[in-house]
Design an enzyme around this catalytic site. Structure first.
Site, PDB file in Angstrom:
ATOM      1  N   CYS A  81      70.610  33.683 113.798  1.00 53.67           N
ATOM      2  CA  CYS A  81      69.187  34.009 113.693  1.00 53.67           C
ATOM      3  C   CYS A  81      68.589  33.961 115.091  1.00 53.67           C
ATOM      4  CB  CYS A  81      68.518  32.970 112.796  1.00 53.67           C
ATOM      5  SG  CYS A  81      66.720  33.119 112.745  1.00 53.67           S
ATOM      6  N   CYS A 196      66.940  40.778 115.735  1.00 52.14           N
ATOM      7  CA  CYS A 196      66.811  40.011 114.494  1.00 52.14           C
ATOM      8  C   CYS A 196      68.074  40.340 113.722  1.00 52.14           C
ATOM      9  CB  CYS A 196      65.581  40.444 113.703  1.00 52.14           C
ATOM     10  SG  CYS A 196      65.562  39.772 112.026  1.00 52.14           S
TER      11      CYS A 196
HETATM   12  N1  DGL Z   1      67.255  36.841 110.747  1.00 54.21           N
HETATM   13  C1  DGL Z   1      66.308  36.158 111.523  1.00 54.21           C
HETATM   14  C2  DGL Z   1      66.321  36.521 112.981  1.00 54.21           C
HETATM   15  O1  DGL Z   1      67.338  36.893 113.492  1.00 54.21           O
HETATM   16  C3  DGL Z   1      64.988  35.717 110.940  1.00 54.21           C
HETATM   17  C4  DGL Z   1      64.191  36.619 110.067  1.00 54.21           C
HETATM   18  C5  DGL Z   1      63.024  35.889 109.442  1.00 54.21           C
HETATM   19  O2  DGL Z   1      63.270  34.932 108.673  1.00 54.21           O
HETATM   20  O3  DGL Z   1      61.883  36.223 109.754  1.00 54.21           O
HETATM   21  O4  DGL Z   1      65.360  36.385 113.673  1.00 54.21           O
END
Ligand code: DGL
Length: 272
Positions: A81, A196
């Site tokens: 993440c 993301c």
């Molecule tokens: N998948 C996540 C990222 O890479 C977070 C997405 C979220 O929960 O807003 O930032």
């Protein structure tokens, strides 16, 4: 503790995200380390991270990962993440005694690739405002114009698609790209960093929505290579196994995800 000292071949790799975004990283890890046991953890109770403030994530993510490491005894943790990594990676490393691999926006490879020297960083609202991103741009893309855009609707789009549901905003991929391309300098942008981990899961929709050919780049392969190198002394089981999936939310609300998770070699969702 170093990875070479960890010889328990049942010790899994813990792959952690707020939701399904970590699957894009998991897929790359599976390519490199097909027999590694996996625990895939979704912090659904705090989803979406992109709308959380920094203090919340700096407190929550290390505490939660600490409890997960106690319970699952992984050989390595991957924060799959960008939001959690750009905000809390050093805090997590301070509390965990195992190697931790983070996910940071792939600005360096994007700068290597861009012919026009204009690149876009598409992430969550929380990620694109981090000084971590300023530092990466300064260090690796100082001769590029780096545009940024936070696209929370694209995160929801991916969560809905994985559940086989109609997304609340079907135009989210087009709107996200427009958010970059409409900025000053956006007319010559040629490379988009998918900052993301949810976004590589929408790559087909992003390509289809792009008004001209764009290069899309993310960090998943690099993360998988880093895991393989850190775990070079690890003994793995002889064959791949179904990964364990856990959520901090209500597992029943994740039931619709299970066919999508199964495509990534993951089993039913249990409560953490
Ligand atoms: N998948 C996540 C990222 O890479 C977070 C997405 C979220 O929960 O807003 O930032």
């Amino acid at each position: 503790m170093t990875c070479q000292q960890i010889q328990d071949n049942a010790a899994p790799i813990l792959v952690f995200d707020s939701g399904v975004g970590g699957l894009s990283v998991l897929a790359a890890i599976r390519q490199q380390l097909p027999c590694a046991p996996i625990v895939f953890a979704m912090d659904s109770a705090a989803y979406p991270y992109g709308q959380c403030d920094e203090t919340t994530l700096t407190t929550r993510v290390p505490a939660l990962l600490g409890r997960m490491v106690e319970r699952y005894r992984p050989c390595l943790a991957v924060i799959a993440c960008n939001t959690a990594s750009t905000i809390a990676l050093s805090a997590v490393r301070e509390v965990l005694a195992i190697p931790v691999v983070g996910t940071v926006p792939a600005i360096k490879p994007a700068a290597c690739l861009s012919a026009t020297r204009v690149i876009g960083v598409l992430g969550t609202a929380a990620t694109v405002r981090q000084s971590y991103v300023d530092d990466l741009a300064e260090r690796f893309a100082h001769d590029c114009r780096v545009l940024r855009y936070g696209a929370p609707d694209l995160v929801d789009f991916v969560e809905a698609e994985l559940r086989g549901m109609a997304p609340a905003d079907p135009e989210a991929p087009a709107a996200a790209l427009h958010g970059l391309l409409a900025q000053p300098g956006g007319d010559t942008l040629d490379t988009v960093v998918l900052a993301c981990t949810h976004f590589p899961l929408a790559i087909d929709a992003l390509r289809a929505a792009a008004p001209r050919p764009l290069s899309f780049i993310d960090g998943a392969e690099g993360i998988a290579r880093r895991c393989a190198s850190l775990l070079a002394g690890q003994h793995w089981p002889a064959a791949p196994s179904i990964g364990r999936t856990v959520t901090t939310g209500d597992p029943e609300r994740c039931a619709a995800l299970e066919p999508g998770l199964a495509r990534f070699g993951l089993g039913p969702v249990a409560a953490f």
